[in-house]
Design an enzyme around this catalytic site. Structure first.
Site, PDB file in Angstrom:
ATOM      1  N   LYS A 198       0.859  -1.179   0.000  1.00 23.62           N
ATOM      2  CA  LYS A 198       0.000   0.000   0.000  1.00 23.62           C
ATOM      3  C   LYS A 198       0.898   1.232   0.000  1.00 23.62           C
ATOM      4  O   LYS A 198       1.651   1.463   0.952  1.00 23.62           O
ATOM      5  CB  LYS A 198      -0.916   0.008   1.216  1.00 23.62           C
ATOM      6  CG  LYS A 198      -1.866   1.210   1.258  1.00 23.62           C
ATOM      7  CD  LYS A 198      -2.779   1.131   2.468  1.00 23.62           C
ATOM      8  CE  LYS A 198      -3.715   2.328   2.553  1.00 23.62           C
ATOM      9  NZ  LYS A 198      -4.587   2.269   3.742  1.00 23.62           N
ATOM     10  N   ARG A 208     -10.392  10.322   1.398  1.00 24.75           N
ATOM     11  CA  ARG A 208     -10.295  11.028   2.671  1.00 24.75           C
ATOM     12  C   ARG A 208     -11.488  11.954   2.884  1.00 24.75           C
ATOM     13  O   ARG A 208     -11.901  12.190   4.016  1.00 24.75           O
ATOM     14  CB  ARG A 208      -8.955  11.756   2.760  1.00 24.75           C
ATOM     15  CG  ARG A 208      -7.811  10.752   2.854  1.00 24.75           C
ATOM     16  CD  ARG A 208      -6.433  11.357   2.848  1.00 24.75           C
ATOM     17  NE  ARG A 208      -5.434  10.280   2.874  1.00 24.75           N
ATOM     18  CZ  ARG A 208      -4.153  10.441   2.649  1.00 24.75           C
ATOM     19  NH1 ARG A 208      -3.678  11.654   2.398  1.00 24.75           N
ATOM     20  NH2 ARG A 208      -3.324   9.407   2.676  1.00 24.75           N
ATOM     21  N   ARG A 219       1.381  10.025   5.660  1.00 26.90           N
ATOM     22  CA  ARG A 219       1.581   8.679   6.206  1.00 26.90           C
ATOM     23  C   ARG A 219       2.827   8.018   5.624  1.00 26.90           C
ATOM     24  O   ARG A 219       2.900   6.792   5.534  1.00 26.90           O
ATOM     25  CB  ARG A 219       0.337   7.830   5.926  1.00 26.90           C
ATOM     26  CG  ARG A 219      -0.937   8.407   6.537  1.00 26.90           C
ATOM     27  CD  ARG A 219      -2.125   7.482   6.332  1.00 26.90           C
ATOM     28  NE  ARG A 219      -3.298   8.008   7.040  1.00 26.90           N
ATOM     29  CZ  ARG A 219      -4.462   8.276   6.463  1.00 26.90           C
ATOM     30  NH1 ARG A 219      -4.634   8.074   5.170  1.00 26.90           N
ATOM     31  NH2 ARG A 219      -5.475   8.745   7.181  1.00 26.90           N
ATOM     32  N   GLU A 235       7.080  -6.812   0.892  1.00 22.69           N
ATOM     33  CA  GLU A 235       5.968  -6.673   1.831  1.00 22.69           C
ATOM     34  C   GLU A 235       4.946  -7.800   1.654  1.00 22.69           C
ATOM     35  O   GLU A 235       4.439  -8.357   2.635  1.00 22.69           O
ATOM     36  CB  GLU A 235       5.291  -5.316   1.641  1.00 22.69           C
ATOM     37  CG  GLU A 235       6.102  -4.129   2.136  1.00 22.69           C
ATOM     38  CD  GLU A 235       5.943  -3.905   3.635  1.00 22.69           C
ATOM     39  OE1 GLU A 235       5.407  -4.793   4.330  1.00 22.69           O
ATOM     40  OE2 GLU A 235       6.359  -2.826   4.111  1.00 22.69           O
ATOM     41  N   LYS A 250      -2.174  -1.617  -3.644  1.00 22.28           N
ATOM     42  CA  LYS A 250      -3.026  -0.424  -3.646  1.00 22.28           C
ATOM     43  C   LYS A 250      -2.140   0.814  -3.740  1.00 22.28           C
ATOM     44  O   LYS A 250      -1.171   0.919  -2.967  1.00 22.28           O
ATOM     45  CB  LYS A 250      -3.853  -0.390  -2.357  1.00 22.28           C
ATOM     46  CG  LYS A 250      -4.761   0.828  -2.213  1.00 22.28           C
ATOM     47  CD  LYS A 250      -5.489   0.805  -0.876  1.00 22.28           C
ATOM     48  CE  LYS A 250      -6.377   2.038  -0.737  1.00 22.28           C
ATOM     49  NZ  LYS A 250      -7.091   2.073   0.560  1.00 22.28           N
ATOM     50  N   SER A 276      -9.963   5.810  -5.023  1.00 24.67           N
ATOM     51  CA  SER A 276     -10.883   6.928  -5.236  1.00 24.67           C
ATOM     52  C   SER A 276     -10.389   7.921  -6.284  1.00 24.67           C
ATOM     53  O   SER A 276     -11.178   8.422  -7.095  1.00 24.67           O
ATOM     54  CB  SER A 276     -11.113   7.654  -3.916  1.00 24.67           C
ATOM     55  OG  SER A 276      -9.890   8.138  -3.378  1.00 24.67           O
ATOM     56  N   TYR A 315     -15.171   1.144  -7.216  1.00 19.81           N
ATOM     57  CA  TYR A 315     -16.435   1.812  -6.905  1.00 19.81           C
ATOM     58  C   TYR A 315     -17.464   1.625  -8.010  1.00 19.81           C
ATOM     59  O   TYR A 315     -18.633   1.964  -7.822  1.00 19.81           O
ATOM     60  CB  TYR A 315     -16.179   3.296  -6.634  1.00 19.81           C
ATOM     61  CG  TYR A 315     -15.269   3.504  -5.442  1.00 19.81           C
ATOM     62  CD1 TYR A 315     -15.778   3.451  -4.141  1.00 19.81           C
ATOM     63  CD2 TYR A 315     -13.900   3.715  -5.598  1.00 19.81           C
ATOM     64  CE1 TYR A 315     -14.957   3.606  -3.047  1.00 19.81           C
ATOM     65  CE2 TYR A 315     -13.066   3.879  -4.508  1.00 19.81           C
ATOM     66  CZ  TYR A 315     -13.590   3.823  -3.231  1.00 19.81           C
ATOM     67  OH  TYR A 315     -12.765   3.970  -2.145  1.00 19.81           O
TER      68      TYR A 315
END
Length: 325
Positions: A198, A208, A219, A235, A250, A276, A315
């Site tokens: 990610k 967000r 982050r 990972e 992602k 998004s 979505y």
């Protein structure tokens, strides 16, 4: 006598039937997962200007949308909660009556085992600082203290009947910590979807808005550097060792190389999240008439499947499933 090329690949593109017969990759409705948002105390669905067509649901509209997705043939639902009150440790995330856990119960009641009900297991929606974990005295995300909160979240979500927990916080050791907590409590059948690779991406902006994030700063100390490809596979490999049932990359479209790497190496199913910002860009360009909306949606999801994703979170899941059927 004129001579032509020795090989003519175009022969395999001559008709729609020929192209369909010989297509190397396809998208099926069951490959798709619909991300959904449920908002505490909402009296009606709340539209999101940055994500046309996406809403923050009430519990009632959440149920209706889940039924619509099931009827369209979608494979799963991923639920995010939008609480009314946040605090430093994200208390609502582990409250059995908190909005996310209440929403998960509603989905399980509504669709049963017809769809895979997935829960977002992360603190960012629930903290007043917007980070994915708890903070130490210096204001840094405390990895190991956060793992304890994730274990509590996992148990609360498993108790709702959620089938699969989506570990999206990018804390080191989160998959092992959650697996141990679930197994020790007897939830051995609850699956783990590890958000393995990610990235700290610019494409999360509309999300967000959707969760009303309180984040100040970024982050980048725990989400991955967009410059790093090999690290994505590292990972994912760590999550596999720790017991992940599914691994994920992602965002999807800007990280198809990482997705391909992970898919080639993974012995378990691989998911990718069309986030998004990817959704918003296509919707915005289509609204201006600059691209053909349906073709762009279908092509974008197919590209993610082609890169190796077995499961695509998008979505457009319900709408696209309707077209595919």
């Amino acid at each position: 006598m004129s001579t032509g090329p020795a090989e003519r690949p175009r022969r395999l593109r001559t008709t729609p039937a020929m192209r369909d017969l010989l297509a190397e990759h396809r998208t099926h409705p069951r490959d798709l997962v619909l991300p959904m948002f449920v908002k505490e105390r909402a009296s009606e669905p709340v539209s999101l200007p940055s994500m046309p067509g996406v809403v923050q649901h009430t519990l009632d509209s959440l149920r209706r949308a889940a039924t619509e997705a099931a009827e369209a043939g979608v494979g799963g639902l991923m639920l995010f909660g939008v609480p009314e009150v946040r605090d430093a440790v994200g208390s609502c995330a582990t409250d059995p009556e908190g909005i996310l856990n209440a929403g998960l119960r509603a989905l399980v009641e509504e669709v049963g085992d017809d769809l895979v009900v997935m829960s977002d297991l992360c603190l960012d929606e629930f903290t007043d600082h917007g980070h994915c974990g708890v903070l130490d005295g210096a204001g840094r995300v405390d990895n190991d203290a956060t793992l304890e909160r994730y274990q509590d979240m996992a148990l609360a979500q498993a108790e709702t009947g959620a089938h699969m927990l989506g570990l999206s916080g990018m804390m080191d050791g989160q998959t092992l910590a959650v697996r141990q907590a679930l197994d020790n409590a007897g939830h051995t059948d609850t699956s783990i979807l590890a958000y393995s690779a990610k990235y700290a991406s610019a494409f999360y902006g509309p999300f967000r808005d959707a969760v009303e994030s309180q984040l100040q700063g970024d982050r980048r100390t725990y989400q991955m550097d967009p410059a790093n490809r090999r690290e994505g596979l590292r990972e994912a490999t760590l999550d596999l060792v720790e017991g992940a049932d599914v691994v994920m990359v992602k965002p999807a479209m800007s990280y198809l190389d990482v997705l391909s790497d992970v898919a080639e190496a993974s012995p378990v199913p691989v998911a990718a999240y069309q986030v998004s910002g990817e959704y918003a860009m296509i919707e915005a360009a289509a609204a201006q008439g600059w691209i053909e909306r349906r073709r762009a949606i279908e092509e974008s999801v197919l590209s993610i499947r082609r890169a190796g994703a077995d499961v695509v979170l998008t979505y457009w899941a319900t709408e696209l499933a309707g077209w595919l059927r």
